[in-house]
Design an enzyme around this catalytic site. Sequence first.
Site, PDB file in Angstrom:
ATOM      1  N   GLU A  45      12.339   4.721  27.064  1.00 56.41           N
ATOM      2  CA  GLU A  45      12.695   3.600  26.195  1.00 56.41           C
ATOM      3  C   GLU A  45      14.122   3.105  26.462  1.00 56.41           C
ATOM      4  O   GLU A  45      14.694   2.377  25.650  1.00 56.41           O
ATOM      5  CB  GLU A  45      12.556   3.980  24.711  1.00 56.41           C
ATOM      6  CG  GLU A  45      11.220   4.553  24.301  1.00 56.41           C
ATOM      7  CD  GLU A  45      10.029   3.612  24.444  1.00 56.41           C
ATOM      8  OE1 GLU A  45      10.220   2.456  24.873  1.00 56.41           O
ATOM      9  OE2 GLU A  45       8.899   4.048  24.153  1.00 56.41           O
ATOM     10  N   HIS A  64      15.546   6.468  17.985  1.00 60.44           N
ATOM     11  CA  HIS A  64      14.118   6.185  17.866  1.00 60.44           C
ATOM     12  C   HIS A  64      13.389   7.464  17.508  1.00 60.44           C
ATOM     13  O   HIS A  64      13.667   8.526  18.086  1.00 60.44           O
ATOM     14  CB  HIS A  64      13.587   5.630  19.193  1.00 60.44           C
ATOM     15  CG  HIS A  64      12.097   5.615  19.286  1.00 60.44           C
ATOM     16  ND1 HIS A  64      11.306   4.941  18.391  1.00 60.44           N
ATOM     17  CD2 HIS A  64      11.244   6.216  20.159  1.00 60.44           C
ATOM     18  CE1 HIS A  64      10.030   5.122  18.715  1.00 60.44           C
ATOM     19  NE2 HIS A  64       9.970   5.891  19.779  1.00 60.44           N
ATOM     20  N   HIS A  69       9.499   9.093  15.306  1.00 60.02           N
ATOM     21  CA  HIS A  69       8.109   8.841  14.893  1.00 60.02           C
ATOM     22  C   HIS A  69       7.890   9.346  13.464  1.00 60.02           C
ATOM     23  O   HIS A  69       7.203  10.351  13.263  1.00 60.02           O
ATOM     24  CB  HIS A  69       7.146   9.554  15.848  1.00 60.02           C
ATOM     25  CG  HIS A  69       7.272   9.141  17.289  1.00 60.02           C
ATOM     26  ND1 HIS A  69       6.744   9.885  18.326  1.00 60.02           N
ATOM     27  CD2 HIS A  69       7.854   8.065  17.864  1.00 60.02           C
ATOM     28  CE1 HIS A  69       6.995   9.276  19.483  1.00 60.02           C
ATOM     29  NE2 HIS A  69       7.682   8.168  19.231  1.00 60.02           N
ATOM     30  N   GLU A 110      17.575   3.199  -4.117  1.00 57.24           N
ATOM     31  CA  GLU A 110      18.554   3.223  -3.021  1.00 57.24           C
ATOM     32  C   GLU A 110      18.188   2.337  -1.831  1.00 57.24           C
ATOM     33  O   GLU A 110      19.057   1.999  -1.032  1.00 57.24           O
ATOM     34  CB  GLU A 110      18.718   4.657  -2.511  1.00 57.24           C
ATOM     35  CG  GLU A 110      19.648   5.510  -3.338  1.00 57.24           C
ATOM     36  CD  GLU A 110      21.084   5.004  -3.292  1.00 57.24           C
ATOM     37  OE1 GLU A 110      21.689   5.062  -2.222  1.00 57.24           O
ATOM     38  OE2 GLU A 110      21.583   4.542  -4.318  1.00 57.24           O
ATOM     39  N   HIS A 119       3.542   3.436  15.910  1.00 47.75           N
ATOM     40  CA  HIS A 119       4.367   4.192  16.855  1.00 47.75           C
ATOM     41  C   HIS A 119       5.595   4.833  16.175  1.00 47.75           C
ATOM     42  O   HIS A 119       5.739   6.045  16.222  1.00 47.75           O
ATOM     43  CB  HIS A 119       4.817   3.293  18.012  1.00 47.75           C
ATOM     44  CG  HIS A 119       5.581   4.010  19.072  1.00 47.75           C
ATOM     45  ND1 HIS A 119       5.387   3.821  20.417  1.00 47.75           N
ATOM     46  CD2 HIS A 119       6.563   4.941  18.989  1.00 47.75           C
ATOM     47  CE1 HIS A 119       6.192   4.605  21.111  1.00 47.75           C
ATOM     48  NE2 HIS A 119       6.922   5.299  20.257  1.00 47.75           N
TER      49      HIS A 119
HETATM   50  P1  13P Z   1      10.629   9.653  26.234  1.00 45.89           P
HETATM   51  O1  13P Z   1      10.234  11.090  26.398  1.00 45.89           O
HETATM   52  O2  13P Z   1      10.560   8.899  27.522  1.00 45.89           O
HETATM   53  O3  13P Z   1      11.969   9.529  25.543  1.00 45.89           O
HETATM   54  O4  13P Z   1       9.543   8.968  25.293  1.00 45.89           O
HETATM   55  C1  13P Z   1       9.346   9.408  23.988  1.00 45.89           C
HETATM   56  C2  13P Z   1       8.930   8.303  23.094  1.00 45.89           C
HETATM   57  O5  13P Z   1       9.068   8.422  21.891  1.00 45.89           O
HETATM   58  C3  13P Z   1       8.349   7.065  23.667  1.00 45.89           C
HETATM   59  O6  13P Z   1       8.346   6.037  22.744  1.00 45.89           O
HETATM   60 ZN    ZN Z   2       8.291   6.780  20.652  1.00 47.42          ZN
END
Ligand code: 13P
Ligand code: ZN
Length: 264
Positions: free
Chosen positions: A110, A133, A135, A163, A204
Amino acid sequence: MKLIEEVTDILSHLYEHGWDERNGGNLSYIAKEEEVAEVCSLDSNLRAFVYPDCDLSSLVGKYFVITGTGKYFKNCEKDPETNLGIVRVEDAHTLRLLWGYKTGGSPTSEAPTHLLCHAKRLAQDPAHRVVMHCHPTNLIAMTHVVPLDSARFTEILWKMQTESIVVFPEGVAVLPWMLCGGTEIGLATAEKMDSYRSVVWAQHGLFCTGRDLDEAYGLIETIEKAAEIYMLIADKKILQSISNDNLKDIAKAFRLEYRKGIID
Ligand code: 13P
Ligand code: ZN
């Protein structure tokens, strides 16, 4: 190596929340030259990574700590040199590796999104430094059951807890499902970062930015907490909630410049 300690500490926290299973998630952090110099020589030149589709010209000369692709957050604290890299942007399309990725590998898949978001946020806020980033479970769940509309998501998240509007008065942007790991999703995300610090990727995860690690991490925590409350109550009979007027009262009391057009 205070720089590396701070980054790996946050990565461990993210992992402990369960938001970064396996190699899920990635992080990049604009490091100061003096911070990098404590870790490695500024003249180091291990390898180069080329991004022909990304315009990195506004980032030339900047140093980034950036997680490696395929690396697990859970392993970063005990072996940072294998799982993280320190790069400098050499020219509009090239990163030079100064330290890290000891057993091979390259920056996160990413990286286009991270780098394009850094460029965009820096244009808005010179103090910006972090892109994170991950999940988060409940936020991803929400993207299955709530229309993929930034205003609708923002309204729900603001109304789940007092909040929320204080922490993200600009709201959250939502992107539809897109193929991850490329420049297209990077450009779409960066476009949103013009006026948001948080972008949801449907089915995602979440991208959050900040002036420091705590700010980006705190955004993720607060957004995911609101999503968790939503997923706990969504199928229950609601007896009372936070109203538009309540939100306006919070905004007034905290002098918030909240995004207009959502509760007005
Ligand atoms: P990477 O292992 O390339 O960082 O990918 C993980 C991920 O969350 C892809 O969106
Ligand atoms: Zn991801």
